[in-house]
Design a protein around this motif. Structure first.
Motif, PDB file in Angstrom:
ATOM      1  N   GLN A 281       0.790  -1.231   0.000  1.00 20.15           N
ATOM      2  CA  GLN A 281       0.000   0.000   0.000  1.00 20.15           C
ATOM      3  C   GLN A 281       0.823   1.283   0.000  1.00 20.15           C
ATOM      4  OE1 GLN A 281      -3.376  -0.152  -0.336  1.00 20.15           O
ATOM      5  NE2 GLN A 281      -2.955  -2.339  -0.544  1.00 20.15           N
ATOM      6  N   ALA A 282       1.963   1.316   0.664  1.00 22.06           N
ATOM      7  CA  ALA A 282       2.695   2.569   0.881  1.00 22.06           C
ATOM      8  C   ALA A 282       3.318   3.084  -0.410  1.00 22.06           C
ATOM      9  CB  ALA A 282       3.776   2.371   1.932  1.00 22.06           C
ATOM     10  N   VAL A 283       3.222   4.397  -0.592  1.00 20.51           N
ATOM     11  CA  VAL A 283       3.831   5.065  -1.746  1.00 20.51           C
ATOM     12  C   VAL A 283       4.744   6.164  -1.234  1.00 20.51           C
ATOM     13  CG1 VAL A 283       3.407   6.380  -3.853  1.00 20.51           C
ATOM     14  CG2 VAL A 283       1.820   4.570  -3.180  1.00 20.51           C
ATOM     15  N   VAL A 284       5.958   6.181  -1.738  1.00 19.28           N
ATOM     16  CA  VAL A 284       6.949   7.185  -1.345  1.00 19.28           C
ATOM     17  C   VAL A 284       6.964   8.315  -2.376  1.00 19.28           C
ATOM     18  CG1 VAL A 284       9.415   7.640  -1.056  1.00 19.28           C
ATOM     19  CG2 VAL A 284       8.393   5.553  -0.092  1.00 19.28           C
ATOM     20  N   ALA A 285       6.821   9.542  -1.910  1.00 20.81           N
ATOM     21  CA  ALA A 285       6.993  10.745  -2.726  1.00 20.81           C
ATOM     22  C   ALA A 285       8.063  11.605  -2.051  1.00 20.81           C
ATOM     23  CB  ALA A 285       5.678  11.497  -2.863  1.00 20.81           C
ATOM     24  N   PHE A 286       8.382  12.743  -2.646  1.00 16.41           N
ATOM     25  CA  PHE A 286       9.542  13.503  -2.186  1.00 16.41           C
ATOM     26  C   PHE A 286       9.215  14.965  -1.907  1.00 16.41           C
ATOM     27  CE2 PHE A 286      11.252   9.728  -3.943  1.00 16.41           C
ATOM     28  CZ  PHE A 286      12.390   9.467  -3.201  1.00 16.41           C
ATOM     29  N   ASP A 287      10.052  15.574  -1.084  1.00 22.29           N
ATOM     30  CA  ASP A 287       9.972  17.012  -0.861  1.00 22.29           C
ATOM     31  C   ASP A 287       9.998  17.737  -2.210  1.00 22.29           C
ATOM     32  OD1 ASP A 287       9.962  16.785   1.892  1.00 22.29           O
ATOM     33  OD2 ASP A 287      12.128  17.033   2.088  1.00 22.29           O
ATOM     34  N   HIS A 288       9.233  18.813  -2.300  1.00 24.17           N
ATOM     35  CA  HIS A 288       9.173  19.692  -3.483  1.00 24.17           C
ATOM     36  C   HIS A 288       8.448  19.053  -4.673  1.00 24.17           C
ATOM     37  CE1 HIS A 288      12.064  22.018  -1.191  1.00 24.17           C
ATOM     38  NE2 HIS A 288      12.875  20.971  -1.174  1.00 24.17           N
ATOM     39  N   ALA A 289       7.850  17.892  -4.484  1.00 23.99           N
ATOM     40  CA  ALA A 289       7.203  17.197  -5.598  1.00 23.99           C
ATOM     41  C   ALA A 289       5.902  17.870  -6.005  1.00 23.99           C
ATOM     42  CB  ALA A 289       6.917  15.748  -5.202  1.00 23.99           C
ATOM     43  N   TYR A 290       5.584  17.730  -7.287  1.00 20.01           N
ATOM     44  CA  TYR A 290       4.254  18.082  -7.785  1.00 20.01           C
ATOM     45  C   TYR A 290       3.788  16.953  -8.689  1.00 20.01           C
ATOM     46  CZ  TYR A 290       0.307  20.143 -10.125  1.00 20.01           C
ATOM     47  OH  TYR A 290      -0.963  20.362 -10.603  1.00 20.01           O
ATOM     48  N   HIS A 291       2.591  16.411  -8.392  1.00 22.86           N
ATOM     49  CA  HIS A 291       2.078  15.291  -9.173  1.00 22.86           C
ATOM     50  C   HIS A 291       0.642  15.472  -9.641  1.00 22.86           C
ATOM     51  CE1 HIS A 291       5.683  12.935  -8.523  1.00 22.86           C
ATOM     52  NE2 HIS A 291       5.611  13.159  -7.234  1.00 22.86           N
ATOM     53  N   GLY A 292      -0.030  16.586  -9.262  1.00 22.89           N
ATOM     54  CA  GLY A 292      -1.372  16.793  -9.768  1.00 22.89           C
ATOM     55  C   GLY A 292      -2.322  17.350  -8.728  1.00 22.89           C
ATOM     56  N   ARG A 293      -3.608  17.458  -9.112  1.00 20.99           N
ATOM     57  CA  ARG A 293      -4.605  18.109  -8.266  1.00 20.99           C
ATOM     58  C   ARG A 293      -5.810  17.228  -7.963  1.00 20.99           C
ATOM     59  NH1 ARG A 293      -4.370  24.511  -9.600  1.00 20.99           N
ATOM     60  NH2 ARG A 293      -2.643  24.505 -11.041  1.00 20.99           N
ATOM     61  N   THR A 294      -5.769  15.947  -8.308  1.00 23.56           N
ATOM     62  CA  THR A 294      -6.800  15.032  -7.828  1.00 23.56           C
ATOM     63  C   THR A 294      -6.517  14.728  -6.361  1.00 23.56           C
ATOM     64  OG1 THR A 294      -5.527  13.094  -8.493  1.00 23.56           O
ATOM     65  CG2 THR A 294      -7.072  14.006 -10.113  1.00 23.56           C
ATOM     66  N   ASN A 295      -7.422  14.014  -5.698  1.00 26.33           N
ATOM     67  CA  ASN A 295      -7.219  13.801  -4.269  1.00 26.33           C
ATOM     68  C   ASN A 295      -5.924  13.048  -3.981  1.00 26.33           C
ATOM     69  OD1 ASN A 295      -7.754  11.930  -1.658  1.00 26.33           O
ATOM     70  ND2 ASN A 295      -8.733  13.932  -1.436  1.00 26.33           N
ATOM     71  N   LEU A 296      -5.697  11.939  -4.671  1.00 25.33           N
ATOM     72  CA  LEU A 296      -4.468  11.183  -4.426  1.00 25.33           C
ATOM     73  C   LEU A 296      -3.242  11.994  -4.813  1.00 25.33           C
ATOM     74  CD1 LEU A 296      -2.788   8.737  -3.694  1.00 25.33           C
ATOM     75  CD2 LEU A 296      -3.290   7.787  -5.961  1.00 25.33           C
ATOM     76  N   THR A 297      -3.283  12.658  -5.982  1.00 26.21           N
ATOM     77  CA  THR A 297      -2.089  13.377  -6.417  1.00 26.21           C
ATOM     78  C   THR A 297      -1.834  14.638  -5.595  1.00 26.21           C
ATOM     79  OG1 THR A 297      -3.314  14.458  -8.210  1.00 26.21           O
ATOM     80  CG2 THR A 297      -2.142  12.430  -8.745  1.00 26.21           C
ATOM     81  N   MET A 298      -2.875  15.222  -5.006  1.00 28.35           N
ATOM     82  CA  MET A 298      -2.630  16.304  -4.040  1.00 28.35           C
ATOM     83  C   MET A 298      -1.859  15.766  -2.846  1.00 28.35           C
ATOM     84  SD  MET A 298      -5.895  18.872  -3.810  1.00 28.35           S
ATOM     85  CE  MET A 298      -7.129  17.592  -3.581  1.00 28.35           C
ATOM     86  N   GLY A 299      -2.213  14.577  -2.397  1.00 27.78           N
ATOM     87  CA  GLY A 299      -1.489  13.973  -1.292  1.00 27.78           C
ATOM     88  C   GLY A 299      -0.036  13.702  -1.635  1.00 27.78           C
ATOM     89  N   LEU A 300       0.223  13.383  -2.883  1.00 27.66           N
ATOM     90  CA  LEU A 300       1.588  13.135  -3.342  1.00 27.66           C
ATOM     91  C   LEU A 300       2.375  14.422  -3.545  1.00 27.66           C
ATOM     92  CD1 LEU A 300       0.605  10.438  -5.958  1.00 27.66           C
ATOM     93  CD2 LEU A 300       2.006   9.988  -3.932  1.00 27.66           C
ATOM     94  N   THR A 301       1.660  15.518  -3.806  1.00 31.55           N
ATOM     95  CA  THR A 301       2.287  16.823  -4.027  1.00 31.55           C
ATOM     96  C   THR A 301       2.734  17.418  -2.699  1.00 31.55           C
ATOM     97  OG1 THR A 301       1.089  17.266  -6.072  1.00 31.55           O
ATOM     98  CG2 THR A 301       1.765  19.187  -4.788  1.00 31.55           C
ATOM     99  N   ALA A 302       3.875  18.110  -2.720  1.00 31.20           N
ATOM    100  CA  ALA A 302       4.451  18.612  -1.471  1.00 31.20           C
ATOM    101  C   ALA A 302       3.954  20.008  -1.099  1.00 31.20           C
ATOM    102  CB  ALA A 302       5.981  18.631  -1.576  1.00 31.20           C
ATOM    103  N   LYS A 303       3.625  20.826  -2.065  1.00 31.75           N
ATOM    104  CA  LYS A 303       3.373  22.244  -1.811  1.00 31.75           C
ATOM    105  C   LYS A 303       1.918  22.482  -1.433  1.00 31.75           C
ATOM    106  CE  LYS A 303       4.254  26.762  -3.992  1.00 31.75           C
ATOM    107  NZ  LYS A 303       4.751  27.417  -5.229  1.00 31.75           N
ATOM    108  N   THR A 304       1.692  23.137  -0.310  1.00 26.83           N
ATOM    109  CA  THR A 304       0.317  23.303   0.152  1.00 26.83           C
ATOM    110  C   THR A 304      -0.447  24.359  -0.631  1.00 26.83           C
ATOM    111  OG1 THR A 304      -1.104  23.716   2.058  1.00 26.83           O
ATOM    112  CG2 THR A 304       1.014  24.892   2.021  1.00 26.83           C
ATOM    113  N   MET A 305       0.127  25.558  -0.809  1.00 28.23           N
ATOM    114  CA  MET A 305      -0.555  26.622  -1.557  1.00 28.23           C
ATOM    115  C   MET A 305       0.013  26.740  -2.961  1.00 28.23           C
ATOM    116  SD  MET A 305      -3.089  28.141  -0.124  1.00 28.23           S
ATOM    117  CE  MET A 305      -3.205  29.695  -1.038  1.00 28.23           C
ATOM    118  N   PRO A 306      -0.851  26.752  -3.952  1.00 32.74           N
ATOM    119  CA  PRO A 306      -2.317  26.743  -3.872  1.00 32.74           C
ATOM    120  C   PRO A 306      -2.941  25.366  -4.022  1.00 32.74           C
ATOM    121  CG  PRO A 306      -1.665  27.253  -6.100  1.00 32.74           C
ATOM    122  CD  PRO A 306      -0.380  27.016  -5.329  1.00 32.74           C
TER     123      PRO A 306
END
Length: 459
Positions: A156-181
């Motif tokens: 189940q576990a997925v590793v992502a990284f600091d400064h990452a951007y992967h998208g704006r769907t619910n899962l990819t927001m979780g994978l993305t590092a930057k809160t705003m926007p």
């Protein structure tokens, strides 16, 4: 047709004159009128970084509704690498529209989808058996790559990284590092996402830390916090995009990939922004010989049409049960036609070679400017990137403190002079340069001159 001549960027024909031309104030009256209409009907959360409205685009220029012609150093965020109206792409789209616009591949399939999958099997790194599934956006591709990795590994576990951007769907927001926007107040996010430290050479506390050492730092945290046998996938951008065009130190990616392979962890390369000749190779993973298990792609794939893909090891994608992958519009026939024409154009024009030539031109100028503005004590903290995916990180002189205010001011000054540039970065202090790979050298140099003048004036 205008014809441009350049010793390092071979001559290419263009439909629109390849020149910067300002006919009105910026924004002009027609753009302002459209802005008023937009405010009445378009959601406020859907913002645009430029206040001008496009009417036409070709090669390295965008013409707005007021007749202003801008030098395009953004390519719609690395989408229009072959130009915004490449003749072969436009012709392929027109031909396909004349036959059918949609049947849904999951209902009545068609050859174009298969042809795109065949092309991606040939182009992506590695000589293993491959399979492809097509979607619409980069976020969709990333989300489905995670689905595939979880199902295939039973983890189940997925590793992502600091400064990452992967998208704006619910899962990819979780994978993305930057809160705003991207994430603020949109949670809760999908679980079992773990964030690890990235190799960010300019901002490492220990400047002598090597790529393999930075990778082992992350691996140690994975093993302590998650455990290899619970980790489904490592997901990483070979060059981080929205996070600041961060190029990890040499050896970081291969060390992570080797650990993943040894531990049955799926290594996913998010090449949504860095793929398709953008970095001087078909894929950024190739620069260090990394062969991902899965690659996510979009942006430059289809010349501006919405198309994305996951390509990877046959045993991973074929592990998914019938009907577990797909979508109504995924692999739309018009987008597939555009993709086939785009890929052929990239081959014919050697756009990977052009990206390398753009890198040579841009880096030479930016490095000279950095020295002129004070070297290590000046406002340009770092110059980085590969091919035509290049960046300047701006800091307050004599420090490494991010300077987002100057970054924003420089972008605005360039716009006022008819040059479109994009900003990015976790700290909002990075100017990113993503010119169309078909831009001619004269236009590229003119755009760089405007940027240089804006940076000089910002001191």
């Amino acid at each position: 047709m205008s014809l441009t001549v350049s010793p390092s960027l071979p001559a290419l024909e263009s439909r629109l004159p390849q020149r910067r031309e300002l006919a009105t104030e910026i924004p002009g009256p027609a753009s302002r009128e459209l802005q008023e209409r937009r405010a009445a009907v378009v959601a406020a959360g859907a913002v645009s970084s430029m206040p001008v409205y496009a009417a036409d685009a070709d090669g390295g220029v965008i013409r707005d509704v007021d007749g202003n012609s801008f030098i395009d150093l953004g390519s719609g965020i690395a989408v229009t690498s072959v130009g915004a109206s490449a003749p072969a792409v436009a012709a392929a789209v027109q031909d396909q529209v004349g036959h059918f616009t949609h049947t849904c591949f999951m209902v009545t399939p068609y050859e174009g989808y298969i042809q795109v999958a065949e092309e991606l099997a040939r182009l992506t790194p590695g000589d293993h058996a491959k399979r492809t599934v097509l979607f619409n956006s980069g976020a969709e591709a990333v989300e489905n790559a995670v689905k595939i990795a979880r199902l295939a590994t039973g983890r189940q576990a997925v590793v992502a990284f600091d400064h990452a951007y992967h998208g704006r769907t619910n899962l990819t927001m979780g994978l993305t590092a930057k809160t705003m926007p991207y994430k603020s107040n949109f949670g809760p996010f999908a679980p079992e996402v773990y964030r690890m430290p990235m190799s960010y050479p300019y901002r490492e506390e220990n400047p002598e830390l090597t790529g393999p050492e930075a990778a082992r730092r992350a691996i140690t945290q994975i093993e302590k916090q998650i455990g290899a046998d619970s980790t489904a996938a490592i997901l990483i951008e070979p060059i981080q995009g929205e996070g600041g065009f961060i190029v990890p130190a040499e050896g970081f990616l291969p060390t992570l990939a080797a650990w993943a392979r040894e531990n049955g962890v799926v290594f996913i390369a998010d090449e949504v922004q860095s793929g398709f000749c953008r970095t001087g190779a078909w894929f950024a993973s190739e620069h260090e010989g990394v062969v991902p298990d899965l690659i996510t792609m979009a942006k430059g794939l289809a010349g501006g049409m919405p198309l994305s893909a996951v390509t990877g090891r046959a045993e991973l994608l074929d592990a998914v049960h019938a009907g577990g992958l797909g979508g109504t519009y995924g692999g739309n026939p018009v987008a597939c036609a555009a993709a086939l024409a785009t890929l052929e154009t990239m081959r014919e024009l050697d756009l990977a070679g052009r990206a390398q030539a753009i890198e040579d031109i841009v880096l030479a100028r930016l490095r000279a400017l950095a020295e002129e503005l004070g070297g290590a004590q000046g406002p340009i903290g770092d110059i980085r990137g590969r091919g035509a995916m290049l960046a300047l990180e701006l800091v307050k002189p004599g420090t490494t403190e991010p300077d987002p205010e100057t970054t924003k001011a420089v972008a605005a000054a360039c716009l006022a002079q008819g040059v479109l540039i994009l900003t990015c970065g976790t700290y909002g202090n990075v100017i990113r340069l993503l010119p169309p790979l078909v831009i001619d050298e004269r236009l590229l140099n003119e755009g760089l001159e405007v940027l240089e003048d804006a940076l000089r004036a910002s001191r």
